[in-house]
Scaffold this motif. Structure first.
Motif, mmCIF file in Angstrom:
data_model
loop_
_atom_site.group_PDB
_atom_site.id
_atom_site.type_symbol
_atom_site.label_atom_id
_atom_site.label_comp_id
_atom_site.label_asym_id
_atom_site.label_seq_id
_atom_site.Cartn_x
_atom_site.Cartn_y
_atom_site.Cartn_z
ATOM 1 N N ILE A 205 -10.520 23.400 46.391
ATOM 2 C CA ILE A 205 -10.631 22.784 45.065
ATOM 3 C C ILE A 205 -10.693 23.906 44.027
ATOM 4 O O ILE A 205 -11.580 24.749 44.077
ATOM 5 C CB ILE A 205 -11.885 21.891 44.963
ATOM 6 C CG1 ILE A 205 -11.813 20.773 45.999
ATOM 7 C CG2 ILE A 205 -12.036 21.333 43.555
ATOM 8 C CD1 ILE A 205 -13.093 19.951 46.105
ATOM 9 N N TRP B 56 -9.927 13.800 38.656
ATOM 10 C CA TRP B 56 -8.922 13.470 39.682
ATOM 11 C C TRP B 56 -8.401 12.148 39.411
ATOM 12 O O TRP B 56 -8.332 11.172 39.394
ATOM 13 C CB TRP B 56 -9.504 13.541 41.083
ATOM 14 C CG TRP B 56 -9.668 14.974 41.531
ATOM 15 C CD1 TRP B 56 -9.507 16.097 40.812
ATOM 16 C CD2 TRP B 56 -10.036 15.390 42.843
ATOM 17 N NE1 TRP B 56 -9.751 17.192 41.555
ATOM 18 C CE2 TRP B 56 -10.093 16.800 42.823
ATOM 19 C CE3 TRP B 56 -10.348 14.753 44.012
ATOM 20 C CZ2 TRP B 56 -10.413 17.554 43.917
ATOM 21 C CZ3 TRP B 56 -10.670 15.505 45.099
ATOM 22 C CH2 TRP B 56 -10.705 16.907 45.053
ATOM 23 N N MET C 162 -15.233 21.400 56.290
ATOM 24 C CA MET C 162 -15.755 20.994 54.980
ATOM 25 C C MET C 162 -15.783 22.170 54.015
ATOM 26 O O MET C 162 -15.433 22.027 52.840
ATOM 27 C CB MET C 162 -17.153 20.386 55.132
ATOM 28 C CG MET C 162 -17.145 18.996 55.733
ATOM 29 S SD MET C 162 -18.778 18.262 55.777
ATOM 30 C CE MET C 162 -19.352 18.837 57.367
ATOM 31 N N VAL C 163 -16.195 23.332 54.499
ATOM 32 C CA VAL C 163 -16.221 24.529 53.653
ATOM 33 C C VAL C 163 -14.806 24.872 53.185
ATOM 34 O O VAL C 163 -14.582 25.160 52.007
ATOM 35 C CB VAL C 163 -16.860 25.715 54.403
ATOM 36 C CG1 VAL C 163 -16.627 27.024 53.669
ATOM 37 C CG2 VAL C 163 -18.352 25.481 54.596
ATOM 38 N N ASN C 164 -13.837 24.819 54.086
ATOM 39 C CA ASN C 164 -12.451 25.116 53.713
ATOM 40 C C ASN C 164 -11.916 24.105 52.705
ATOM 41 O O ASN C 164 -11.170 24.460 51.792
ATOM 42 C CB ASN C 164 -11.553 25.156 54.948
ATOM 43 C CG ASN C 164 -11.776 26.401 55.765
ATOM 44 O OD1 ASN C 164 -12.227 27.418 55.263
ATOM 45 N ND2 ASN C 164 -11.474 26.323 57.053
ATOM 46 N N ALA C 165 -12.302 22.841 52.866
ATOM 47 C CA ALA C 165 -11.856 21.818 51.912
ATOM 48 C C ALA C 165 -12.433 22.082 50.525
ATOM 49 O O ALA C 165 -11.748 21.922 49.514
ATOM 50 C CB ALA C 165 -12.270 20.440 52.401
ATOM 51 N N LEU C 166 -13.684 22.493 50.471
ATOM 52 C CA LEU C 166 -14.294 22.786 49.174
ATOM 53 C C LEU C 166 -13.678 24.031 48.545
ATOM 54 O O LEU C 166 -13.535 24.101 47.321
ATOM 55 C CB LEU C 166 -15.808 22.963 49.323
ATOM 56 C CG LEU C 166 -16.576 21.688 49.623
ATOM 57 C CD1 LEU C 166 -18.035 22.005 49.924
ATOM 58 C CD2 LEU C 166 -16.485 20.702 48.471
ATOM 59 N N ARG C 167 -13.307 24.991 49.354
ATOM 60 C CA ARG C 167 -12.652 26.200 48.827
ATOM 61 C C ARG C 167 -11.283 25.884 48.241
ATOM 62 O O ARG C 167 -10.782 26.609 47.391
ATOM 63 C CB ARG C 167 -12.513 27.242 49.924
ATOM 64 C CG ARG C 167 -13.806 27.910 50.277
ATOM 65 C CD ARG C 167 -13.593 28.981 51.311
ATOM 66 N NE ARG C 167 -14.860 29.616 51.647
ATOM 67 C CZ ARG C 167 -15.112 30.224 52.780
ATOM 68 N NH1 ARG C 167 -14.173 30.308 53.711
ATOM 69 N NH2 ARG C 167 -16.286 30.759 53.004
ATOM 70 N N THR D 24 -13.257 18.890 38.241
ATOM 71 C CA THR D 24 -14.339 17.995 38.611
ATOM 72 C C THR D 24 -13.746 16.741 39.230
ATOM 73 O O THR D 24 -12.579 16.440 39.054
ATOM 74 C CB THR D 24 -15.183 17.604 37.382
ATOM 75 O OG1 THR D 24 -14.338 16.933 36.446
ATOM 76 C CG2 THR D 24 -15.793 18.832 36.720
ATOM 77 N N PHE D 25 -14.571 16.012 39.954
ATOM 78 C CA PHE D 25 -14.090 14.801 40.604
ATOM 79 C C PHE D 25 -13.681 13.744 39.596
ATOM 80 O O PHE D 25 -12.820 12.929 39.852
ATOM 81 C CB PHE D 25 -15.140 14.248 41.558
ATOM 82 C CG PHE D 25 -15.344 15.129 42.762
ATOM 83 C CD1 PHE D 25 -14.373 15.207 43.745
ATOM 84 C CD2 PHE D 25 -16.476 15.906 42.893
ATOM 85 C CE1 PHE D 25 -14.540 16.015 44.850
ATOM 86 C CE2 PHE D 25 -16.656 16.714 44.006
ATOM 87 C CZ PHE D 25 -15.675 16.770 44.988
#
Length: 68
Positions: free
Chosen positions: A59, A68, A52-57, A64-65
């Motif tokens: 972005i 998208w 999850m941390v890697n996925a957020l990094r 912003t969502f």
């Protein structure tokens, strides 16, 4: 056949981990029902957190969502 089993195992693992995170079940219940050690469940949580941390990094800043 082996790939099918691996896919089912991954789905079961993800489902159990999600249930524990959401509070639908406890680690002790998973341990009793599926003979999975609490240490292994904790490893799932740590691995999921890292992903999850890697996925957020991944972005970019300023995105912003809603864009998208």
């Amino acid at each position: 056949m082996e790939e099918e089993f691996a896919g089912l195992a991954a789905k079961r693992t993800a489902g159990l981990a999600t249930d524990v995170i959401q509070g639908k079940t406890t680690i002790a219940e998973v341990d009793r029902s599926f003979y999975i050690s609490p240490c292994e469940i904790e490893e799932w949580g740590n691995e999921g957190l890292k992903k999850m941390v890697n996925a957020l990094r991944a972005i970019p800043l300023g995105v912003t969502f809603s864009s998208w």
